[in-house]
Write an enzyme that holds these catalytic residues in place. Sequence first.
Site, short mmCIF file in Angstrom:
data_model
loop_
_atom_site.label_atom_id
_atom_site.label_comp_id
_atom_site.label_asym_id
_atom_site.label_seq_id
_atom_site.Cartn_x
_atom_site.Cartn_y
_atom_site.Cartn_z
N CYS A 118 -1.08 -21.82 47.78
CA CYS A 118 -1.50 -21.84 46.53
C CYS A 118 -3.15 -22.21 46.65
CB CYS A 118 -0.78 -22.72 45.58
SG CYS A 118 0.91 -22.51 45.52
N HIS A 245 -5.13 -25.31 40.58
CA HIS A 245 -4.09 -24.22 40.75
C HIS A 245 -2.99 -24.73 39.52
CE1 HIS A 245 -0.42 -22.59 42.24
NE2 HIS A 245 -0.01 -23.93 42.63
N ASN A 275 3.62 -20.62 37.69
CA ASN A 275 2.90 -20.80 39.02
C ASN A 275 2.76 -19.49 39.92
OD1 ASN A 275 2.06 -21.23 41.59
ND2 ASN A 275 3.23 -23.04 41.85
#
Length: 318
Positions: A118, A245, A275
């Site tokens: 990520c 993020h 996500n």
Amino acid sequence: MGILKFVATGKALPKKIVTNDDISKIVDTSDEWIETRTGIKKRYFCEEESCNSLAIEAAKEAINRALQKDSEFDVLKIGLIIVATTSGNYAFPSTACMVGKALGLKGSVMAYDLSAACSGFMYALQNAKALLNEMDKKYALIIGSEELSKLLDFNDRTTCVLFGDGAAATLVKLEDREGISYISSFSDGNDEDLVCEGVGEENSSIKMKGQAVFKFAVKAIKQSVDEVLLKTGLDMEDIDYVVCHQANARIIDFVKKTYEGHEEKFYQNVGEYANTSAASIGLALDDLFESGKLKKGMKIVCVGFGAGLTWSAGVFEI
């Protein structure tokens, strides 16, 4: 060292929208349980699409917008393509090489994939800034693309509800002028809290210890943001947006409370995409640019955190 200018962005999403109610038909959960704990309302899953095809589509959209915005830009001026991903179609060749082929840049561009989970988008930006200083061509295409749905274990209800598929591309240019463009990245080897086994393994699915990752994330965001502000001589008064993020709304909500009076600067769109790992910061930037919220002269902080463990932040002047 020059500064990175964001020239244009683009995104690509699968056609299939998966709501929390859809997920509840697969695993023991509910819309209320998911949204209350994560802020996620829906996500996109690939059917006809793939990590590679999403990356190519996002790249083409960014390029088309750049051709309209930047009179100096030409596709052949791209010297570098980096795709941040952990879910490419192939172990090799890289997704980035396939993007280069689709853009007609065979034989004229450096292209590679980057695996930092990520944090990948931020790592890729830092790579690009360094490499462009060594190149004659000053444009780079930075892409985050993920097909995480193929890495999910739908028996693990605490993890499978969190992730979605998507891609985002950002065309950047290294410019030799005064401005703000600083990125700092870190890692801490950890194969316990967030891991997905690799090629050839029978059980290649995402496994996560939620509480441990939460503690890591809130610490990493604060550390990263504070460091890049210190290094650039700025403080939160100077920043227009903080783009984290988009892992979980609870993480961002926890961190923004530590910056009293600046909570509204922390952008969130995790509810729309879930996500998407390396794609999430790029998706947020695309939404901000295309909505007109980001304007010339604004200053933003972008921060990623993820498996590795990795974390990275940067401050940029639009």
